[in-house]
Scaffold this active site. Structure first.
Site, PDB file in Angstrom:
ATOM      1  CE  LYS A  40      -5.148   1.934   2.961  1.00  0.00           C
ATOM      2  NZ  LYS A  40      -3.946   1.311   3.568  1.00  0.00           N
ATOM      3  CE  LYS A  59      -6.582  -1.457   3.124  1.00  0.00           C
ATOM      4  NZ  LYS A  59      -5.215  -1.969   3.356  1.00  0.00           N
ATOM      5  CG  ASP A 106      -1.969  -1.061   1.240  1.00  0.00           C
ATOM      6  OD1 ASP A 106      -1.841  -2.010   0.448  1.00  0.00           O
ATOM      7  OD2 ASP A 106      -2.924  -0.949   2.043  1.00  0.00           O
TER       8      ASP A 106
END
Length: 294
Positions: free
Chosen positions: A203, A239, A140
């Protein structure tokens, strides 16, 4: 200004009207949220959790204990699918990889000088490569907000592409930090640049300096993922993270994903929730009593 980055953005039909986005979210939730409050969906949401510990006080011992709880859940609740991943700082990838005994749970690391993304590009690339070498299945990273807001889209995209290359076979999630971007237009533009630079997931947030996930940001990001899939045939996950702590919160994000992206995205291959407290809250609502397993 005309270049390939601005041309990609100009070609998008995703709305950038904040009021329109807010109204669309309210309509989706009013019409569909209630139907998604079922124990089966709570179990599904639990299986989408990236169980996260990102504290300054994390240590090899504390991360090992954290991971052992995931192993213990597998043994004590074989009737339920486990969490999707354990998310830690990159230096703890080898710890999780060594201790983790559940093959269905991935090792996820934040990287690229999380959460600020402020360092030399070479440092970010090296950190990502080391995390993958240490056992990370997923990485990430944070979009370079400074360069994005300054309008240096080429630098933003090159940095994402370089980190994608250093991920090798690991999946890369790009964190937009939607609370810093604030507007639907910024969130749309950042989504488009990230998608075309190799993101495997979009995300919302780091959950650190800025406001966390918002349903409006999720709606815009999912619309961008849908448009990108329609144009390229390439599927990208979503996400939400940052403040998603209650079952009701999780159901709302589930509802947005389901109504915008469809049933095809309702697996933990394509939908994740980054959380620390959510797992226990979901378990409590599934079991009908307060559970503090993690």
């Amino acid at each position: 200004m005309s270049d390939k980055y601005h041309d990609l953005i100009a070609a998008s039909k995703v709305t950038t009207d904040d009021a329109e986005v807010k109204a669309a979210v309210e309509k989706i939730l009013a019409e569909h949220a209630a139907e998604n409050h079922t124990k089966d969906i709570y179990k599904f949401l639990f299986n989408c959790v990236d169980l996260t510990t990102l504290k300054s006080t994390d240590s090899p011992a504390s991360v090992a204990r954290f991971t052992e709880r995931v192993n213990a859940f597998e043994e004590e609740h074989p009737e339920m699918a486990n969490v999707a991943a354990i998310c830690v700082y990159p230096n703890f990838a080898p710890v999780v990889r060594t201790v983790l005994e559940v093959s269905s749970v991935d090792v996820c690391c934040v990287s690229g000088c999380f959460p600020s993304s402020q360092s030399f590009q070479e440092v970010k690339i090296a950190e990502t490569a080391l995390a993958v070498e240490g056992g990370a299945d997923e990485i990430d990273i944070v979009l370079n907000l400074g360069n994005f807001l300054y309008g240096d889209y080429e630098e933003v995209c090159d940095e994402i592409s370089e980190q994608k290359h250093s991920c090798r076979d690991a999946r890369m999630k790009v964190i937009l930090e939607s609370g810093a971007l604030k507007t639907a237009e910024n969130i749309r533009n950042a989504s488009i640049l990230s998608l075309h630079s190799g993101a495997d997931f979009l995300k919302t947030s780091t959950g650190k300096e800025y406001p966390g996930a918002s349903l409006e940001a999720a709606y815009v990001m999912c619309q961008c993922i849908k448009e990108y899939h329609e144009k390229t045939g390439h599927k990208v996950g979503f996400k939400c993270a940052g403040g998603v702590s209650t079952t009701d919160d999780a159901v709302k994000y589930y509802t947005i994903v389901k109504e915008v992206l469809g049933q095809e995205w309702l697996s933990n291959d394509w939908f994740r929730i980054g959380a620390s407290r959510l797992a226990n809250n979901l378990l409590s609502d599934i079991m009908g009593e307060e559970i503090k397993f993690f």
